[in-house]
Design an enzyme around this catalytic site. Structure first.
Site, PDB file in Angstrom:
ATOM      1  N   LYS A   1       0.850  -1.190   0.000  1.00 25.60           N
ATOM      2  CA  LYS A   1       0.000   0.000   0.000  1.00 25.60           C
ATOM      3  C   LYS A   1       0.884   1.238   0.000  1.00 25.60           C
ATOM      4  O   LYS A   1       1.886   1.303   0.731  1.00 25.60           O
ATOM      5  CB  LYS A   1      -0.921  -0.027   1.227  1.00 25.60           C
ATOM      6  CG  LYS A   1      -1.972   1.084   1.250  1.00 25.60           C
ATOM      7  CD  LYS A   1      -2.890   0.948   2.470  1.00 25.60           C
ATOM      8  CE  LYS A   1      -3.961   2.020   2.513  1.00 25.60           C
ATOM      9  NZ  LYS A   1      -4.819   1.915   3.715  1.00 25.60           N
TER      10      LYS A   1
ATOM     11  N   SER B   1      -9.707   2.223   2.878  1.00 20.02           N
ATOM     12  CA  SER B   1      -8.871   2.953   1.956  1.00 20.02           C
ATOM     13  C   SER B   1      -7.916   2.071   1.166  1.00 20.02           C
ATOM     14  O   SER B   1      -7.393   2.480   0.136  1.00 20.02           O
ATOM     15  CB  SER B   1      -8.064   3.997   2.718  1.00 20.02           C
ATOM     16  OG  SER B   1      -7.148   3.370   3.613  1.00 20.02           O
TER      17      SER B   1
ATOM     18  N   SER C   1      -9.512  -0.068   7.147  1.00 20.47           N
ATOM     19  CA  SER C   1      -9.007  -0.038   5.766  1.00 20.47           C
ATOM     20  C   SER C   1      -8.305  -1.284   5.267  1.00 20.47           C
ATOM     21  O   SER C   1      -8.002  -1.388   4.078  1.00 20.47           O
ATOM     22  CB  SER C   1      -8.085   1.155   5.575  1.00 20.47           C
ATOM     23  OG  SER C   1      -8.871   2.326   5.506  1.00 20.47           O
TER      24      SER C   1
HETATM   25  N1  GLN Z   1     -12.995   4.498   6.286  1.00 15.12           N
HETATM   26  C1  GLN Z   1     -12.253   4.955   7.432  1.00 15.12           C
HETATM   27  C2  GLN Z   1     -11.900   6.407   7.271  1.00 15.12           C
HETATM   28  O1  GLN Z   1     -12.170   6.942   6.251  1.00 15.12           O
HETATM   29  C3  GLN Z   1     -11.060   4.064   7.650  1.00 15.12           C
HETATM   30  C4  GLN Z   1      -9.792   4.563   7.122  1.00 15.12           C
HETATM   31  C5  GLN Z   1      -8.635   3.697   7.412  1.00 15.12           C
HETATM   32  O2  GLN Z   1      -8.743   2.666   8.077  1.00 15.12           O
HETATM   33  N2  GLN Z   1      -7.476   4.158   6.979  1.00 15.12           N
HETATM   34  O3  GLN Z   1     -11.373   6.999   8.167  1.00 15.12           O
END
Ligand code: GLN
Length: 511
Positions: A80, A155, A179
């Site tokens: 990532k 994400s 994410s």
């Molecule tokens: N969807 C969550 C957010 O937008 C999780 C993001 C993440 O785990 N990096 O904060």
């Protein structure tokens, strides 16, 4: 489709160690797959075939010289773009870091390299890991390999899609509010969020430091566990990293393959995680998975966790507060982009033009929210209250784990939605995180694995397991048992049911 790309990481590792295949061949097969399908998927932000093949050849030479190598040596790994790497750019999905090259490797990356894994490319993500669909990437959305008009989740949609589409057998992700687990759920892959501090965050571009956690993704529970073993452990560069003697997650996964291991396991189902808006097909698959568990002698216990109701609200105060502080360093001086106003301008002018041009809408929204929540006069009302809620959620978990060994829930309330379907309404995305956020607030480990497809749309449904802090191995053990029950039910592993990509057959080797 080359057979090599359809092997699990464990199978590839066995073939590599017996000398049946070289890392160069395995790496090339995956690069070919990326070349064939990634124009459509956009799972990768950067690849460098020469660098990947050179790393693979170097590994083959070490093996030929008789060196003792790690369990995953020679296997390709997608990374990532939140993790900094020396051999490829690291952008965290943002224009403000376009082309940025790190002078060092993140610890998780360095550990993977030392174990002989080959970096096959950097994966797409929501900008600075803010999002649930990968549509917030400054470099265009990633598409879900199960249906390319759908999001892969976020994400870490790039890592999940890469693994689901056979572009890589393994990937690294980051999980601040879901994410890793959420995109695993939406792409029918496996993803784990380790106990907070279990894997070093050094070199992970920070979103919210008290919530961020680096973790593994793959198509099987065992592969996920094998990668977890490679990246786990104490790191003196990360003051929150735990100095703990972790048991082997791979051993736990292997022990779990016998579903008899589920006998007597107490599985909690939290009322508040069976959220409003739970899709019928998701609930049906979840209930079926619970029935498979009880048939093996597991006990289902209903749990009340009254403060989970406030988890999303608390998270969306704590996260923006920490993010607004972490993102202050993108000031046009130290990293990446610099925009100079016409006629020169002041230092403040350069900073503000750079941030205006370099950050996307969701990042700006959260910086403003976070700065507001931290400002004098509001701090106690917002940030302070959110921290109190966080403590109450931790207590709810403690009370739950006094009664059960693991907690199970649907990973996500719905299957993958269409690109653009939540367009312009961040709240819909935020609410979607209700099932994954509590684990981050409490620092406990979580794992998502596929348990089937929803009858109404044929898309993957994920099951989330959570355990007390330090008990990551419990998740792999139970996860592997559930996976083998699902494989037995379906007559083949879940990943083998992924439809081949439209338009991807051209240009592929057919050996
Ligand atoms: N969807 C969550 C957010 O937008 C999780 C993001 C993440 O785990 N990096 O904060």
């Amino acid at each position: 489709m080359s057979d090599l790309i359809r092997l699990t990481a464990a199978e590839l590792a066995a073939k590599l160690s017996s000398g049946e295949v070289s890392s160069e061949e395995v790496t090339r097969a995956h690069l070919d797959r990326i070349a064939a399908v990634d124009e459509e998927l956009n799972a990768f932000l950067a690849t460098d075939a020469d660098a990947s093949l050179a790393a693979a050849r170097a590994l083959d030479a070490r093996r030929a010289a008789g060196e003792q190598l790690g369990a995953l040596a020679g296997v390709p790994l997608a990374i990532k773009d939140v993790l900094v790497t020396t051999d490829m750019p690291s952008t965290s999905g943002s224009k403000i870091l376009e082309g940025y090259r790190s002078p060092y490797d993140a610890t998780a990356v360095a550990k993977a390299r030392a174990a002989g894994l080959v970096n096959i490319g950097k994966t797409n993500m929501d900008e600075f890991a803010m999002g649930s669909s990968t549509e917030n990437s400054a470099y265009g959305p990633t598409r879900n390999p199960w249906a390319t008009d759908r999001v892969p989740g976020g994400s870490g949609g790039g890592s999940a899609a890469a693994v689901a589409a056979f572009e890589a057998p393994l990937a690294l992700g980051s999980d601040t509010g879901g994410s890793i687990r959420q995109p695993a759920g939406l792409t029918g892959t496996v993803g784990a969020k380790p106990t907070y501090g279990g894997v070093s965050r050094y070199g992970a571009i920070a979103l919210a430091s008290s919530l961020d956690q680096i973790g593994p993704c793959a198509r099987t529970v065992l592969d996920t566990a094998l990668l977890h073993d490679v990246i786990a452990g104490h790191d003196r560069h990360d003051s929150t990293s735990l100095d703990h003697a972790w048991p082997s997650m791979a051993e736990a996964a292997r022990a779990g393959v016998d579903p008899a291991s589920l006998k007597g396991l107490r599985v909690g189902v939290v009322k508040q995680l069976m959220v409003d808006g739970l899709q019928a097909g998701v609930k049906a698959r979840f209930d079926e998975a619970l029935a498979l568990l009880t048939a093996q002698g597991a006990e289902i216990v209903e749990i009340d966790a009254p403060h989970f109701e406030y988890a999303v609200a608390a998270y969306y105060l704590i996260l923006p507060a920490e993010a607004s502080s972490n993102l202050a360093k993108y000031d046009s001086v130290r990293f990446g982009l610099r925009v100079t106003p016409e006629g020169g301008g002041t230092v403040e002018g350069v900073m503000s033009e750079t941030r205006a041009a370099g950050f996307g809408a969701e990042v700006k929204r959260r910086i403003i929210l976070g700065t507001y929540a931290l400002s004098a006069g509001y701090y106690d009302a917002y940030y302070g209250s959110a921290q109190k809620v966080r403590t109450l959620i931790q207590r709810d978990f403690a009370a739950a784990f006094a009664q059960v060994d693991v907690i199970a829930s649907p990973t996500e309330p719905t299957t993958a939605w269409k690109l653009g379907a939540h367009g312009g309404d961040p709240l819909t995305d935020y609410l979607n995180d209700a099932t994954t956020i509590p684990a981050n607030l409490a620092g406990i480990p979580g794992l998502s694995l596929p348990v089937g497809t929803a009858s109404e749309d044929g898309l993957p449904v994920g099951l989330q397991l959570m355990a007390p802090a330090f008990e990551d191995a419990r998740l792999y053990r139970a996860g592997a048992a559930i996976e083998s029950l699902i494989t037995a039910r379906d007559g083949k592993p879940f990943w083998a049911q992924a439809p081949s990509l439209a338009g991807a057959s051209t240009g592929e080797a057919t050996n």
